[in-house]
Scaffold this motif. Structure first.
Motif, PDB file in Angstrom:
ATOM      1  N   ASN A  37       0.832  -1.206   0.000  1.00 25.20           N
ATOM      2  CA  ASN A  37       0.000   0.000   0.000  1.00 25.20           C
ATOM      3  C   ASN A  37       0.868   1.259   0.000  1.00 25.20           C
ATOM      4  OD1 ASN A  37      -2.483  -1.275  -0.091  1.00 25.20           O
ATOM      5  ND2 ASN A  37      -2.790  -1.246   2.117  1.00 25.20           N
ATOM      6  N   GLU A  38       1.897   1.257   0.853  1.00 23.33           N
ATOM      7  CA  GLU A  38       2.771   2.428   0.934  1.00 23.33           C
ATOM      8  C   GLU A  38       3.574   2.597  -0.350  1.00 23.33           C
ATOM      9  OE1 GLU A  38       3.233   5.652   2.463  1.00 23.33           O
ATOM     10  OE2 GLU A  38       2.829   4.344   4.172  1.00 23.33           O
ATOM     11  N   LYS A  39       4.008   1.497  -0.925  1.00 25.21           N
ATOM     12  CA  LYS A  39       4.839   1.539  -2.127  1.00 25.21           C
ATOM     13  C   LYS A  39       4.086   2.116  -3.313  1.00 25.21           C
ATOM     14  CE  LYS A  39       7.664  -1.511  -5.040  1.00 25.21           C
ATOM     15  NZ  LYS A  39       8.145  -2.908  -5.236  1.00 25.21           N
ATOM     16  N   PHE A  40       2.806   1.785  -3.445  1.00 28.06           N
ATOM     17  CA  PHE A  40       2.049   2.178  -4.633  1.00 28.06           C
ATOM     18  C   PHE A  40       1.119   3.368  -4.406  1.00 28.06           C
ATOM     19  CE2 PHE A  40       2.862  -2.436  -5.478  1.00 28.06           C
ATOM     20  CZ  PHE A  40       3.757  -2.233  -6.507  1.00 28.06           C
ATOM     21  N   SER A  41       0.964   3.803  -3.172  1.00 30.06           N
ATOM     22  CA  SER A  41       0.132   4.973  -2.902  1.00 30.06           C
ATOM     23  C   SER A  41       0.910   6.241  -3.203  1.00 30.06           C
ATOM     24  CB  SER A  41      -0.311   4.971  -1.436  1.00 30.06           C
ATOM     25  OG  SER A  41      -0.830   6.225  -1.079  1.00 30.06           O
ATOM     26  N   PRO A  42       0.283   7.230  -3.851  1.00 27.53           N
ATOM     27  CA  PRO A  42       0.985   8.490  -4.129  1.00 27.53           C
ATOM     28  C   PRO A  42       1.147   9.372  -2.891  1.00 27.53           C
ATOM     29  CG  PRO A  42      -1.283   8.625  -4.902  1.00 27.53           C
ATOM     30  CD  PRO A  42      -1.061   7.194  -4.469  1.00 27.53           C
ATOM     31  N   GLU A  43       0.429   9.100  -1.819  1.00 28.14           N
ATOM     32  CA  GLU A  43       0.517   9.900  -0.600  1.00 28.14           C
ATOM     33  C   GLU A  43       1.022   9.053   0.552  1.00 28.14           C
ATOM     34  OE1 GLU A  43      -3.189  11.256   0.988  1.00 28.14           O
ATOM     35  OE2 GLU A  43      -4.174   9.314   0.733  1.00 28.14           O
ATOM     36  N   LEU A  44       1.459   9.724   1.603  1.00 28.93           N
ATOM     37  CA  LEU A  44       1.894   9.025   2.807  1.00 28.93           C
ATOM     38  C   LEU A  44       0.665   8.504   3.544  1.00 28.93           C
ATOM     39  CD1 LEU A  44       4.530   8.483   4.530  1.00 28.93           C
ATOM     40  CD2 LEU A  44       3.760  10.399   5.934  1.00 28.93           C
ATOM     41  N   LEU A  45       0.676   7.216   3.871  1.00 27.48           N
ATOM     42  CA  LEU A  45      -0.448   6.605   4.566  1.00 27.48           C
ATOM     43  C   LEU A  45      -0.234   6.640   6.080  1.00 27.48           C
ATOM     44  CD1 LEU A  45      -0.970   3.498   2.248  1.00 27.48           C
ATOM     45  CD2 LEU A  45      -2.122   5.708   2.142  1.00 27.48           C
ATOM     46  N   PHE A 104       7.389  15.418   0.325  1.00 25.51           N
ATOM     47  CA  PHE A 104       6.179  16.200   0.594  1.00 25.51           C
ATOM     48  C   PHE A 104       6.176  16.792   2.009  1.00 25.51           C
ATOM     49  CE2 PHE A 104       4.722  12.593  -2.220  1.00 25.51           C
ATOM     50  CZ  PHE A 104       4.653  13.340  -3.391  1.00 25.51           C
ATOM     51  N   PHE A 105       7.333  17.055   2.575  1.00 25.58           N
ATOM     52  CA  PHE A 105       7.441  17.360   4.004  1.00 25.58           C
ATOM     53  C   PHE A 105       6.514  18.472   4.504  1.00 25.58           C
ATOM     54  CE2 PHE A 105      10.699  19.797   1.845  1.00 25.58           C
ATOM     55  CZ  PHE A 105      10.712  21.036   2.467  1.00 25.58           C
ATOM     56  N   PRO A 106       6.325  19.605   3.811  1.00 21.39           N
ATOM     57  CA  PRO A 106       5.429  20.621   4.383  1.00 21.39           C
ATOM     58  C   PRO A 106       3.976  20.155   4.422  1.00 21.39           C
ATOM     59  CG  PRO A 106       6.136  21.270   2.199  1.00 21.39           C
ATOM     60  CD  PRO A 106       6.929  20.055   2.551  1.00 21.39           C
ATOM     61  N   HIS A 107       3.561  19.397   3.413  1.00 19.37           N
ATOM     62  CA  HIS A 107       2.184  18.910   3.364  1.00 19.37           C
ATOM     63  C   HIS A 107       1.958  17.788   4.390  1.00 19.37           C
ATOM     64  CE1 HIS A 107       1.955  21.268  -0.277  1.00 19.37           C
ATOM     65  NE2 HIS A 107       2.990  20.615  -0.757  1.00 19.37           N
ATOM     66  N   VAL A 108       2.979  16.968   4.590  1.00 19.46           N
ATOM     67  CA  VAL A 108       2.893  15.907   5.596  1.00 19.46           C
ATOM     68  C   VAL A 108       2.742  16.510   6.991  1.00 19.46           C
ATOM     69  CG1 VAL A 108       4.214  14.091   6.752  1.00 19.46           C
ATOM     70  CG2 VAL A 108       4.138  14.178   4.248  1.00 19.46           C
ATOM     71  N   PRO A 164       5.539  20.616  -4.289  1.00 19.80           N
ATOM     72  CA  PRO A 164       4.325  20.028  -4.867  1.00 19.80           C
ATOM     73  C   PRO A 164       3.634  19.075  -3.896  1.00 19.80           C
ATOM     74  CG  PRO A 164       6.184  19.881  -6.391  1.00 19.80           C
ATOM     75  CD  PRO A 164       6.743  20.314  -5.078  1.00 19.80           C
ATOM     76  N   GLU A 165       2.309  19.018  -3.985  1.00 19.90           N
ATOM     77  CA  GLU A 165       1.525  18.077  -3.187  1.00 19.90           C
ATOM     78  C   GLU A 165       1.502  16.711  -3.856  1.00 19.90           C
ATOM     79  OE1 GLU A 165      -2.249  19.425  -1.449  1.00 19.90           O
ATOM     80  OE2 GLU A 165      -1.931  21.308  -2.539  1.00 19.90           O
TER      81      GLU A 165
END
Length: 224
Positions: A37-45, A104-108, A164-165
């Motif tokens: 899930n983490e590998k293929f998700s575009p966002e941090l889960l 994505f550190f600021p968005h995370v 970028p987000e």
């Protein structure tokens, strides 16, 4: 691998305070699911630190049990390969999360900051500390090499806009673990009507991530 896997089981904390007791094999399956899930998700889960901790304990038991295998036993090399495979999955899972935090550190950090009280944290304590330090170091670097040489009105940068987000409209492959009815694929617009589908258990699909993100979160689908 039953003679190398520990007889002890993993205990995963639940929201209601109870423990979900699993066998070692089920625990490794949970890790592999989180990894894919983490590998293929575009966002941090959401972080699965409880799974990571239990797997690390399990690896310690497996290493101990492996030492009891007689030298020259053909099974020893097979058991060692299994331990190495689990370590690879664990390392890859943690590395994928750190790469997303860096990207994505600021968005995370904003997502972590804005979560409702009582909601699960997306970051482990260690990841949160890493993200904050990465943010501070990036700001310091930018000020030292670029911003201080700019006109006064340009000596600040909005990290939220500069970085970028995650692109949530990217397409992902998934396998359905639990049947889902009336999944909204495309909302109604001027050009088309609302488009919904039923996802049969065991079926595989290629869909926009934003559409099935909640199903990934609740475990109804698995990214592949």
């Amino acid at each position: 691998m039953s003679d190398v896997l520990s007889d002890e089981v993993g205990e995963i904390g639940q929201d209601d305070g109870e423990e979900d007791v699993m066998t070692p094999a089920e625990l490794i399956a949970k890790l592999e699911e989180a990894w894919l899930n983490e590998k293929f998700s575009p966002e941090l889960l959401e972080n699965r630190s409880e799974v990571v901790e239990c797997v690390m304990e399990q690896l310690t038991h497996m290493e101990t049990n492996l030492q009891r295998v007689k030298k020259g036993d053909m099974k020893a090399s097979v058991h060692r390969m299994e331990i190495d495979r689990i370590r690879f999955v664990l390392s890859s899972y943690l590395r994928s999360r750190l790469q997303k935090i860096e990207k994505f550190f600021p968005h995370v950090l904003e997502k972590e900051k804005s979560r409702a009280l009582g909601d699960p944290s997306f970051l482990s304590p260690e990841e949160f500390a890493f993200a904050k330090e990465y943010f501070a170091n990036t700001e310091t670097f930018l000020k030292a090499v670029a911003l201080k040489h700019m006109p006064p009105n340009l000596q600040s940068v909005d990290m939220q806009k500069a970085v970028p987000e995650p692109y949530l409209d990217s397409f992902v492959f998934l396998r359905v673990k639990e049947r889902q009815d009336n999944v909204l694929v495309e909302p109604e617009s001027d050009e088309q009507k609302e488009y919904v589908v039923d996802l049969e258990e065991g079926s595989q699909h290629l869909m926009r991530y934003r559409t099935i993100a909640p199903l990934v979160s609740n475990g109804a689908v698995q990214l592949i």
